[in-house]
Design an enzyme around this catalytic site. Structure first.
Site, PDB file in Angstrom:
ATOM      1  N   CYS A 157       0.830  -1.212   0.000  1.00 34.19           N
ATOM      2  CA  CYS A 157       0.000   0.000   0.000  1.00 34.19           C
ATOM      3  C   CYS A 157       0.862   1.258   0.000  1.00 34.19           C
ATOM      4  O   CYS A 157       1.333   1.703   1.052  1.00 34.19           O
ATOM      5  CB  CYS A 157      -0.923  -0.020   1.213  1.00 34.19           C
ATOM      6  SG  CYS A 157      -1.906   1.472   1.338  1.00 34.19           S
ATOM      7  N   CYS A 160      -0.515   4.146   2.133  1.00 38.35           N
ATOM      8  CA  CYS A 160      -0.321   4.031   3.584  1.00 38.35           C
ATOM      9  C   CYS A 160       1.136   4.274   3.952  1.00 38.35           C
ATOM     10  O   CYS A 160       1.426   4.934   4.943  1.00 38.35           O
ATOM     11  CB  CYS A 160      -0.693   2.628   4.074  1.00 38.35           C
ATOM     12  SG  CYS A 160      -2.115   1.902   3.302  1.00 38.35           S
ATOM     13  N   ASP A 161       2.054   3.722   3.190  1.00 37.93           N
ATOM     14  CA  ASP A 161       3.444   3.661   3.637  1.00 37.93           C
ATOM     15  C   ASP A 161       4.407   4.583   2.895  1.00 37.93           C
ATOM     16  O   ASP A 161       5.534   4.800   3.355  1.00 37.93           O
ATOM     17  CB  ASP A 161       3.958   2.207   3.507  1.00 37.93           C
ATOM     18  CG  ASP A 161       3.113   1.259   4.351  1.00 37.93           C
ATOM     19  OD1 ASP A 161       2.577   1.714   5.372  1.00 37.93           O
ATOM     20  OD2 ASP A 161       2.991   0.083   3.978  1.00 37.93           O
TER      21      ASP A 161
END
Ligand code: NAP
Length: 330
Positions: A157, A160-161
């Protein structure tokens, strides 16, 4: 995302029948398993039609869109909308229609007869009809290093990261829209994004390809696969191999983002619902599964379109089919 994790344990008794321990019963007209666009849309339609409806949303409600940045192809948002925001709106709209949403995971089901039973860790729910909307999860490369460094540099992701990888070189694996979208997004943070693809042409749509080809921070490694992911506390190096020349190259990268498609979340329904060879639910007719009263909607059966808008459409169709089924039954 999905209510039912693909690794969920299916409890069975000696005869292979689902094992249903005694629990408090909670009865609904319709139980929807999964809270992505298909699950929420089904909830809106079922509640609006007057059915007492439960959504078991799983532990991470919202489906794949919570791992997405901007969604610019969902109608109704002139300037686009962030994926997580879209899912929050859908959830609020579903709740306003009267759907009960429980953020818990289905761990077992018994579809042998209606009312159908769905178990979580603490409750047993009953539904006169069920809609399976459990979606799909990211496919894994299957490398040891991928497991070792999951959450320590290996990610599924970018949204997200990505911000954790500022000023580093990164790898994105895959050649579809997801890989290109992730690679493009990651150029906001990375010095270089190495796109590693197993063929010499991308599967991604033309418009996405053009965006990526025009981005000088993205370096393409064609006909290549990841051989090894190395590091200590976190990812430091990745070995890639050109499968035509057999040449191996070691890249000093801080992160590896895997974007090679998805696997449907249907482990829970094995032996009860007809699945195809890749685990997708096989629909008998419209949104009907092989079990009368159990329906499916979204990425859990759709290997072709896989868009938020089509998933929502399938959710609507399943709810209308449920209405017809329950009306005819009563
Ligand atoms: P996808 O279209 O199935 O692409 C998967 C990619 O990963 C392919 O390039 C495939 O290679 C590669 N791959 C598969 N297994 C692999 C393996 N074991 N090792 C290495 N590479 C592997 O999946 P997706 O990109 O997640 O997209 C899914 C759907 O969502 C598509 O319909 C897509 O259009 C849609 N989507 C749309 C948007 C958007 O419009 N903004 C964004 C993301 C996704 P091959 O090409 O060689 O098969």
């Amino acid at each position: 995302m999905m209510a039912a994790d693909s690794g969920a344990t299916v409890l069975e008794d000696k005869d292979g029948a689902p094992k249903m321990p005694e629990r408090k019963k909670t009865k609904f007209d319709v139980v929807i398993i999964g809270a992505g666009p298909s699950g929420y849309t089904a909830g809106i339609y079922c509640s609006r039609a007057g059915y007492d409806t439960l959504i078991l949303s799983g532990i991470l409600p919202g489906g794949q869109l919570v791992n997405t940045t901007e969604v610019e192809n969902y109608p109704g948002f002139e300037n686009g909308i962030m994926g997580p925001d879209l899912m929050i709106e859908m959830r609020k709209q579903t709740q306003r229609m009267g759907t009960t949403i429980v953020d818990d995971e289905a761990i077992n089901v018994d579809f042998r007869q209606s009312p159908f039973k769905i178990l979580t860790g603490s409750e047993e729910y009953e539904g006169k009809a069920v809609i399976i909307a459990t979606g799909a999860n990211p496919r894994k490369l299957g490398l040891e290093g991928e497991q070792t460094f999951a959450g320590k540099g290996v990610s599924y992701c970018a949204t997200c990261d990505g911000p954790f990888f500022r000023n580093q070189e990164l790898i994105v694996v895959g050649g579809g829209d997801s890989a290109i979208e992730e690679a493009t997004f990651l150029t906001k943070f990375a010095t270089t994004v190495h796109l590693v693809h197993r063929r010499d042409e991308l599967r991604a749509s033309k418009v996405m390809q053009e965006r990526a080809f025009g981005n000088e921070k993205i370096k393409f490694h064609w006909d290549s696969q990841i051989m090894d992911i190395k590091g200590d506390q976190k990812v430091k190096q990745t070995v890639i191999k050109n499968i035509k020349t057999n040449e191996e190259t070691t890249l000093d990268v801080g992160g590896v983002f895997v974007a090679i498609g998805h696997v449907p979340n249907t482990q829970l329904f094995k032996n009860q619902i007809d699945l195809d060879e890749e685990g997708y639910i096989v629909l008998k007719n419209k949104t009907h599964t092989n079990i009368e009263g159990v329906f499916a909607a979204g990425d859990v059966h759709d290997r072709t379109y896989r868009q938020a808008i089509t998933a929502a459409g399938f959710g609507c169709m399943a709810a209308i089919d449920v209405d017809k089924y329950l009306t005819e039954k009563s």
